[in-house]
Design an enzyme around this catalytic site. Structure first.
Site, PDB file in Angstrom:
ATOM      1  N   GLY A  66       2.741 -16.239  -3.560  1.00 53.72           N
ATOM      2  CA  GLY A  66       4.157 -15.959  -3.755  1.00 53.72           C
ATOM      3  C   GLY A  66       4.669 -16.676  -5.004  1.00 53.72           C
ATOM      4  N   THR A  77      -5.751 -17.516  -2.013  1.00 55.57           N
ATOM      5  CA  THR A  77      -6.338 -16.184  -1.812  1.00 55.57           C
ATOM      6  C   THR A  77      -6.757 -15.552  -3.135  1.00 55.57           C
ATOM      7  N   GLU A 106      -1.062 -16.396   6.014  1.00 56.47           N
ATOM      8  CA  GLU A 106      -1.255 -17.670   6.708  1.00 56.47           C
ATOM      9  C   GLU A 106      -2.296 -17.558   7.797  1.00 56.47           C
TER      10      GLU A 106
HETATM   11  C1  LIG Z   1       9.235 -25.510   4.293  1.00 54.40           C
HETATM   12  C2  LIG Z   1      10.163 -24.710   5.138  1.00 54.40           C
HETATM   13  C3  LIG Z   1      11.008 -25.662   5.902  1.00 54.40           C
HETATM   14  C4  LIG Z   1      11.719 -25.274   6.927  1.00 54.40           C
HETATM   15  C5  LIG Z   1      11.680 -23.864   7.402  1.00 54.40           C
HETATM   16  C6  LIG Z   1      12.501 -23.847   8.617  1.00 54.40           C
HETATM   17  C7  LIG Z   1      12.288 -22.964   9.534  1.00 54.40           C
HETATM   18  C8  LIG Z   1      11.254 -21.895   9.414  1.00 54.40           C
HETATM   19  C9  LIG Z   1      11.880 -20.645   9.836  1.00 54.40           C
HETATM   20  C10 LIG Z   1      11.528 -19.522   9.300  1.00 54.40           C
HETATM   21  C11 LIG Z   1      10.445 -19.487   8.255  1.00 54.40           C
HETATM   22  C12 LIG Z   1       9.935 -18.135   8.162  1.00 54.40           C
HETATM   23  C13 LIG Z   1       8.629 -17.933   7.963  1.00 54.40           C
HETATM   24  C14 LIG Z   1       7.630 -19.006   8.009  1.00 54.40           C
HETATM   25  C15 LIG Z   1       7.585 -19.810   6.763  1.00 54.40           C
HETATM   26  C16 LIG Z   1       6.859 -19.504   5.709  1.00 54.40           C
HETATM   27  C17 LIG Z   1       6.166 -18.225   5.607  1.00 54.40           C
HETATM   28  C18 LIG Z   1       6.465 -17.643   4.273  1.00 54.40           C
HETATM   29  C19 LIG Z   1       5.493 -17.446   3.434  1.00 54.40           C
HETATM   30  C20 LIG Z   1       4.064 -17.697   3.828  1.00 54.40           C
HETATM   31  C21 LIG Z   1       3.173 -17.242   2.696  1.00 54.40           C
HETATM   32  C22 LIG Z   1       1.748 -17.167   3.172  1.00 54.40           C
HETATM   33  C23 LIG Z   1       0.882 -18.003   2.292  1.00 54.40           C
HETATM   34  C24 LIG Z   1      -0.562 -17.753   2.575  1.00 54.40           C
HETATM   35  O1  LIG Z   1      -0.961 -16.779   3.137  1.00 54.40           O
HETATM   36  S1  LIG Z   1      -1.544 -19.047   2.068  1.00 54.40           S
HETATM   37  C25 LIG Z   1      -3.186 -18.515   2.434  1.00 54.40           C
HETATM   38  C26 LIG Z   1      -3.424 -18.479   3.926  1.00 54.40           C
HETATM   39  N1  LIG Z   1      -4.816 -18.281   4.174  1.00 54.40           N
HETATM   40  C27 LIG Z   1      -5.377 -18.538   5.350  1.00 54.40           C
HETATM   41  O2  LIG Z   1      -4.722 -18.888   6.320  1.00 54.40           O
HETATM   42  C28 LIG Z   1      -6.866 -18.388   5.420  1.00 54.40           C
HETATM   43  C29 LIG Z   1      -7.279 -18.036   6.823  1.00 54.40           C
HETATM   44  N2  LIG Z   1      -8.690 -18.289   7.016  1.00 54.40           N
HETATM   45  C30 LIG Z   1      -9.097 -19.412   7.480  1.00 54.40           C
HETATM   46  O3  LIG Z   1      -8.323 -20.320   7.739  1.00 54.40           O
HETATM   47  C31 LIG Z   1     -10.600 -19.432   7.672  1.00 54.40           C
HETATM   48  O4  LIG Z   1     -10.999 -18.276   8.335  1.00 54.40           O
HETATM   49  C32 LIG Z   1     -11.046 -20.556   8.529  1.00 54.40           C
HETATM   50  C33 LIG Z   1     -10.907 -21.727   7.599  1.00 54.40           C
HETATM   51  C34 LIG Z   1     -10.226 -20.697   9.763  1.00 54.40           C
HETATM   52  C35 LIG Z   1     -12.473 -20.339   9.005  1.00 54.40           C
HETATM   53  O5  LIG Z   1     -13.235 -20.628   7.958  1.00 54.40           O
HETATM   54  P1  LIG Z   1     -14.853 -20.728   8.047  1.00 54.40           P
HETATM   55  O6  LIG Z   1     -15.418 -19.412   7.938  1.00 54.40           O
HETATM   56  O7  LIG Z   1     -15.219 -21.824   7.158  1.00 54.40           O
HETATM   57  O8  LIG Z   1     -15.290 -21.154   9.409  1.00 54.40           O
HETATM   58  P2  LIG Z   1     -15.271 -21.758  10.716  1.00 54.40           P
HETATM   59  O9  LIG Z   1     -16.662 -22.189  10.903  1.00 54.40           O
HETATM   60  O10 LIG Z   1     -14.658 -20.794  11.643  1.00 54.40           O
HETATM   61  O11 LIG Z   1     -14.320 -23.061  10.602  1.00 54.40           O
HETATM   62  C36 LIG Z   1     -14.910 -24.244  10.214  1.00 54.40           C
HETATM   63  C37 LIG Z   1     -14.361 -25.356  11.083  1.00 54.40           C
HETATM   64  O12 LIG Z   1     -13.078 -25.670  10.565  1.00 54.40           O
HETATM   65  C38 LIG Z   1     -12.145 -25.671  11.602  1.00 54.40           C
HETATM   66  N3  LIG Z   1     -10.858 -25.302  11.018  1.00 54.40           N
HETATM   67  C39 LIG Z   1     -10.573 -24.185  10.346  1.00 54.40           C
HETATM   68  N4  LIG Z   1      -9.289 -24.189   9.935  1.00 54.40           N
HETATM   69  C40 LIG Z   1      -8.768 -25.353  10.362  1.00 54.40           C
HETATM   70  C41 LIG Z   1      -7.473 -25.947  10.268  1.00 54.40           C
HETATM   71  N5  LIG Z   1      -6.452 -25.320   9.649  1.00 54.40           N
HETATM   72  N6  LIG Z   1      -7.274 -27.154  10.820  1.00 54.40           N
HETATM   73  C42 LIG Z   1      -8.291 -27.761  11.471  1.00 54.40           C
HETATM   74  N7  LIG Z   1      -9.547 -27.273  11.627  1.00 54.40           N
HETATM   75  C43 LIG Z   1      -9.756 -26.063  11.064  1.00 54.40           C
HETATM   76  C44 LIG Z   1     -12.665 -24.664  12.574  1.00 54.40           C
HETATM   77  O13 LIG Z   1     -12.084 -24.857  13.845  1.00 54.40           O
HETATM   78  C45 LIG Z   1     -14.130 -25.007  12.555  1.00 54.40           C
HETATM   79  O14 LIG Z   1     -14.294 -26.193  13.283  1.00 54.40           O
HETATM   80  P3  LIG Z   1     -15.570 -26.385  14.215  1.00 54.40           P
HETATM   81  O15 LIG Z   1     -15.400 -27.761  14.802  1.00 54.40           O
HETATM   82  O16 LIG Z   1     -16.750 -26.245  13.288  1.00 54.40           O
HETATM   83  O17 LIG Z   1     -15.508 -25.299  15.240  1.00 54.40           O
HETATM   84  C1  LIG Z   2       3.321 -11.097   1.712  1.00 56.05           C
HETATM   85  C2  LIG Z   2       2.102 -11.929   1.489  1.00 56.05           C
HETATM   86  C3  LIG Z   2       2.230 -13.197   0.950  1.00 56.05           C
HETATM   87  C4  LIG Z   2       1.104 -13.976   0.721  1.00 56.05           C
HETATM   88  N1  LIG Z   2       1.249 -15.199   0.115  1.00 56.05           N
HETATM   89  C5  LIG Z   2       0.146 -15.925  -0.167  1.00 56.05           C
HETATM   90  C6  LIG Z   2       0.271 -17.178  -0.854  1.00 56.05           C
HETATM   91  O1  LIG Z   2       1.376 -17.609  -1.175  1.00 56.05           O
HETATM   92  N2  LIG Z   2      -0.859 -17.855  -1.154  1.00 56.05           N
HETATM   93  C7  LIG Z   2      -2.103 -17.398  -0.815  1.00 56.05           C
HETATM   94  O2  LIG Z   2      -3.090 -18.069  -1.110  1.00 56.05           O
HETATM   95  N3  LIG Z   2      -2.252 -16.213  -0.143  1.00 56.05           N
HETATM   96  C8  LIG Z   2      -1.164 -15.474   0.170  1.00 56.05           C
HETATM   97  N4  LIG Z   2      -1.296 -14.281   0.830  1.00 56.05           N
HETATM   98  C9  LIG Z   2      -2.638 -13.791   1.158  1.00 56.05           C
HETATM   99  C10 LIG Z   2      -2.907 -13.925   2.663  1.00 56.05           C
HETATM  100  O3  LIG Z   2      -3.079 -15.269   3.004  1.00 56.05           O
HETATM  101  C11 LIG Z   2      -4.175 -13.121   2.991  1.00 56.05           C
HETATM  102  O4  LIG Z   2      -3.884 -11.758   2.776  1.00 56.05           O
HETATM  103  C12 LIG Z   2      -4.570 -13.373   4.439  1.00 56.05           C
HETATM  104  O5  LIG Z   2      -5.117 -14.664   4.574  1.00 56.05           O
HETATM  105  C13 LIG Z   2      -5.563 -12.329   4.959  1.00 56.05           C
HETATM  106  O6  LIG Z   2      -6.742 -12.341   4.197  1.00 56.05           O
HETATM  107  P1  LIG Z   2      -7.268 -10.961   3.564  1.00 56.05           P
HETATM  108  O7  LIG Z   2      -6.136 -10.318   2.888  1.00 56.05           O
HETATM  109  O8  LIG Z   2      -8.504 -11.266   2.838  1.00 56.05           O
HETATM  110  O9  LIG Z   2      -7.605 -10.055   4.829  1.00 56.05           O
HETATM  111  P2  LIG Z   2      -9.065  -9.804   5.430  1.00 56.05           P
HETATM  112  O10 LIG Z   2      -9.637 -11.055   5.985  1.00 56.05           O
HETATM  113  O11 LIG Z   2      -9.863  -9.019   4.468  1.00 56.05           O
HETATM  114  O12 LIG Z   2      -8.641  -8.908   6.701  1.00 56.05           O
HETATM  115  C14 LIG Z   2      -8.918  -7.529   6.780  1.00 56.05           C
HETATM  116  C15 LIG Z   2      -9.420  -7.236   8.178  1.00 56.05           C
HETATM  117  O13 LIG Z   2     -10.681  -7.904   8.352  1.00 56.05           O
HETATM  118  C16 LIG Z   2     -10.698  -8.562   9.608  1.00 56.05           C
HETATM  119  N5  LIG Z   2     -11.555  -9.751   9.575  1.00 56.05           N
HETATM  120  C17 LIG Z   2     -11.696 -10.611   8.539  1.00 56.05           C
HETATM  121  N6  LIG Z   2     -12.520 -11.622   8.875  1.00 56.05           N
HETATM  122  C18 LIG Z   2     -12.908 -11.391  10.171  1.00 56.05           C
HETATM  123  C19 LIG Z   2     -13.741 -12.070  11.100  1.00 56.05           C
HETATM  124  N7  LIG Z   2     -14.363 -13.211  10.777  1.00 56.05           N
HETATM  125  N8  LIG Z   2     -13.876 -11.539  12.343  1.00 56.05           N
HETATM  126  C20 LIG Z   2     -13.224 -10.418  12.677  1.00 56.05           C
HETATM  127  N9  LIG Z   2     -12.430  -9.716  11.846  1.00 56.05           N
HETATM  128  C21 LIG Z   2     -12.275 -10.198  10.611  1.00 56.05           C
HETATM  129  C22 LIG Z   2      -9.250  -8.961   9.836  1.00 56.05           C
HETATM  130  O14 LIG Z   2      -9.004  -9.162  11.231  1.00 56.05           O
HETATM  131  C23 LIG Z   2      -8.490  -7.755   9.280  1.00 56.05           C
HETATM  132  O15 LIG Z   2      -8.374  -6.778  10.308  1.00 56.05           O
HETATM  133  C24 LIG Z   2      -0.178 -13.482   1.076  1.00 56.05           C
HETATM  134  C25 LIG Z   2      -0.304 -12.214   1.647  1.00 56.05           C
HETATM  135  C26 LIG Z   2       0.825 -11.434   1.861  1.00 56.05           C
HETATM  136  C27 LIG Z   2       0.665 -10.073   2.477  1.00 56.05           C
END
Ligand SMILES: CC/C=C\C/C=C\C/C=C\C/C=C\C/C=C\C/C=C\CCCCC(=O)SCCNC(=O)CCNC(=O)[C@H](O)C(C)(C)COP(=O)(O)OP(=O)(O)OC[C@H]1O[C@@H](n2cnc3c(N)ncnc32)[C@H](O)[C@@H]1OP(=O)(O)O
Ligand SMILES: Cc1cc2nc3c(=O)[nH]c(=O)nc-3n(C[C@H](O)[C@H](O)[C@H](O)COP(=O)(O)OP(=O)(O)OC[C@H]3O[C@@H](n4cnc5c(N)ncnc54)[C@H](O)[C@@H]3O)c2cc1C
Length: 556
Positions: free
Chosen positions: A73, A34, A316
């Site tokens: 994180g 991110t 996520e």
């Molecule tokens: C290790 C621990 C071990 C044990 C633990 C035990 C128990 C657990 C118990 C408790 C745990 C407690 C909590 C949970 C654990 C951890 C949580 C703690 C911390 C988490 C920190 C968070 C870290 C982050 O946030 S990392 C950053 C996360 N960011 C995102 O998720 C980004 C989100 N955005 C997207 O993914 C994009 O919007 C998109 C990629 C989905 C879409 O992108 P785009 O605009 O390019 O377009 P599309 O055209 O929509 O997609 C293109 C095609 O790709 C396909 N697609 C997309 N994503 C995926 C995927 N992931 N896999 C497969 N395919 C994917 C999509 O479907 C489109 O396909 P098509 O065929 O063209 O339609």
């Molecule tokens: C506690 C915490 C821990 C995190 N840890 C990590 C980490 O370890 N690594 C990492 O890489 N990231 C991390 N992140 C970042 C996190 O993955 C992003 O904040 C998350 O993916 C959301 O993206 P954004 O913040 O850009 O929100 P945005 O996408 O800007 O969302 C804002 C609003 O826009 C809307 N929106 C966005 N796109 C669309 C769409 N296509 N259609 C309709 N509505 C839309 C959403 O629904 C939402 O209401 C963390 C965030 C937090 C809060």
């Protein structure tokens, strides 16, 4: 996320190089994807990695303010390394987002390396101990072999080999979404434990003059707040088991280059992560408020539980975005079904004819039969998905392109994905209990929980069922009453059902949820430790309050 990414995206040589360092805690890593300007739209990420064939290195840059990595994180002060997601450029061409291992800090003195600016992003709503950080890269060079090359490669001369699927880079996010389903189950189980134990201890109000104050757990309204959430915690427990099984199976297939179910897994994990975290997020607040004033105290454990859980709806994959991802796949499945293709297991119902038979008034249908009610959840999901899909088709017929039609129907698409997830959860809960080897007494208690989950799920979304003539209004009313009628039966075992989660007091971190129920003495003890109580007269008295009072007293 650092280690799971290395485990999934490294070549065997890279695994040998990096993973022992991680497992032995010789390096600590984070997942830096991110940026200030982009979290959801991954294709819009701006960090660049340009390949230099002369030195066989990648040059990483944060070209704009919005490209600064932001949120990862443990990035701010802890991590020595990061997996950095960057736009890969080689031989003058951009190949999209790829993962790179970047060392951030010296392993000698922990100081940031040249070209690396890192720091903490500042106080947040929760996760206080976690140094979510920022990372600004300035012409930072890393060896070619630090690009994770299991799926795509850059050869020494800069030639790029593309992956079998571009989305394989996103695999770690899918894994963590599956974990978050587990996290939701755990968080809701904790909140239910605190609220139900406290509700068994707390006595309040005098129902009739002279009668002892009842336990608040005896009030039907308190039971109606808490027992459906308790049932949901159990439902999510079984769902996370099923989700992890599907994840493991599909991941094994991916490791054998079989990518046939990757979309189904993405859609299901996205929908369940969003559904369970939204429901849990709201449920934590219901549990807190059910504990009255003490629920608002840090001593209850609720403030931290909520503040640490609520970002699950955002990180996520922001929940709305993930529901749209799930819905996009469901629309595709409807198209496939209409063209006669066979649909995979979790969506096969979309090709069945589940057209509702209007129930009319007294339908004589057994509204307490869970298998029958699960068929109504199926009808609701199928109707919602087909309705949203038809809306997309109408948009296209009206001249929109697919993206425009999907966007225009997005409100209905989210509803459809929610209904699909809800059907999966209710069905999985009921089916899991059938497979459970348990005594008849235990089966009976768990059946009560599954029933209240299924009944209350319909009651809270009765509009969906009535609008599509799946249920009549009177049938919906009957099901709502069935849920209420179950509450006193669940009351009998409620405390045992939360004790069964076996949270140690040290883990629950809640004076209200203590196993021994000794709340008041321990609340008073907890308050003594408040920093404000270090002195009887707080130092601020001498600076502010004292002079104010004395000045005004002299006026009397
Ligand atoms: C290790 C621990 C071990 C044990 C633990 C035990 C128990 C657990 C118990 C408790 C745990 C407690 C909590 C949970 C654990 C951890 C949580 C703690 C911390 C988490 C920190 C968070 C870290 C982050 O946030 S990392 C950053 C996360 N960011 C995102 O998720 C980004 C989100 N955005 C997207 O993914 C994009 O919007 C998109 C990629 C989905 C879409 O992108 P785009 O605009 O390019 O377009 P599309 O055209 O929509 O997609 C293109 C095609 O790709 C396909 N697609 C997309 N994503 C995926 C995927 N992931 N896999 C497969 N395919 C994917 C999509 O479907 C489109 O396909 P098509 O065929 O063209 O339609
Ligand atoms: C506690 C915490 C821990 C995190 N840890 C990590 C980490 O370890 N690594 C990492 O890489 N990231 C991390 N992140 C970042 C996190 O993955 C992003 O904040 C998350 O993916 C959301 O993206 P954004 O913040 O850009 O929100 P945005 O996408 O800007 O969302 C804002 C609003 O826009 C809307 N929106 C966005 N796109 C669309 C769409 N296509 N259609 C309709 N509505 C839309 C959403 O629904 C939402 O209401 C963390 C965030 C937090 C809060």
């Amino acid at each position: 996320m650092f280690i799971p990414t290395l485990e999934r995206q490294c070549t065997s040589e890279q695994r040998e190089k990096f993973l022992p360092l991680c497992y032995d805690y010789r390096i600590i890593g984070t997942y830096a994807q991110t940026e200030l300007g982009h979290g959801t739209f991954l294709r819009g990420l701006e960090t660049t990695a340009h390949y230099d064939p002369n030195t066989q290195e990648f040059i990483l840059n944060s070209p704009t303010i919005s490209s600064i990595k932001w949120w990862p994180g443990a990035l701010g002060k802890t991590s020595t390394h990061a997996v950095v997601l960057a736009q890969l450029y080689t031989l003058g061409k951009c190949h999209g987002i790829h993962p790179f291992v970047v060392q951030l800090r010296s392993l000698d003195d922990h100081k940031p390396l040249r070209g690396i600016t890192v720091g903490d992003i500042g106080p947040k709503m929760g996760f206080g101990p976690n140094d979510n950080g920022y990372l600004k890269l300035h012409k930072h060079r890393i060896p070619r072999t630090n690009m994770l090359m299991k799926y795509s490669q850059v050869s020494p001369d800069g030639t790029y080999t593309k992956p079998p699927r571009s989305t394989l880079t996103y695999g770690t996010m899918t894994f963590v979404r599956v974990l978050i389903v587990h996290g939701s189950a755990i968080a809701l189980a904790k909140a239910s434990t605190i609220a139900i134990r406290y509700s068994a201890v707390r006595r309040q109000s005098e129902l009739r003059p002279g009668e002892p104050e009842p336990q608040i757990l005896s009030y039907p309204t308190q039971q109606h707040k808490l027992f459906p959430l308790l049932a949901t915690a159990y439902a999510f427990h079984f769902v996370q088991l099923a989700m992890m099984k599907i994840y493991t199976d599909v991941n094994d297939q991916i490791n054998n280059s079989n990518f046939s179910r990757i979309q189904e897994l993405h859609a299901l994990s996205s929908g369940l992560k969003a559904f369970t975290s939204w429901v849990t997020n709201a449920g934590l607040e219901v549990c807190r408020m059910s504990c009255g004033g003490h629920g608002y105290s840090q001593a209850s454990g609720f403030p931290r539980l909520y503040a640490d859980f609520t970002p699950s709806c955002t990180y996520e994959g922001e929940n709305t975005v993930l529901m749209l991802q799930s819905a996009r796949y469901l629309v595709k499945c409807v198209r496939d079904a209409r063209s006669g293709k066979t649909l995979p297991g979790t969506v096969s119902y979309l090709s069945e004819d589940v057209s509702a038979v209007h129930s009319g008034g007294s339908s004589g249908r057994d509204l307490s039969n869970l298998d029958f009610l699960i068929s109504l959840y199926k009808q609701r999901a199928s109707n919602q998905v087909h309705f949203a899909s038809d809306k997309v088709d109408r948009g296209i017929s009206a001249g929109m392109d697919l993206v425009g039609a999907l966007n225009s129907a997005s409100v209905h698409l989210v509803s459809a994905a929610k209904a699909h997830s809800h059907y999966f959860i209710a069905k999985t809960f009921v089916e899991s209990l059938k497979l459970l080897k348990a005594s008849s007494e235990l089966q009976n208690v768990l059946h009560q929980l599954a029933s209240v989950y299924v009944f209350e799920g319909i009651a809270q979304s009765s509009g969906d069922f009535i609008e599509d003539y799946i249920l009549s209004g009177s049938e919906a009313k009957t099901i709502r009453q069935l849920a209420v009628d179950l509450l006193p039966l669940i009351r009998v075992n409620a405390v045992s059902l939360v004790d069964a989660f076996s949270f140690r007091d040290e883990v629950l971190q809640s004076v209200l949820g203590r196993y021994d129920g000794n709340v008041y003495e321990n609340l008073f003890k907890w308050a003594q430790n408040s920093p404000l109580n270090k002195t009887d007269v707080h130092p601020s008295y001498h600076k502010y309050l004292g002079p104010l009072l004395k000045r005004n007293q002299s006026k009397l």
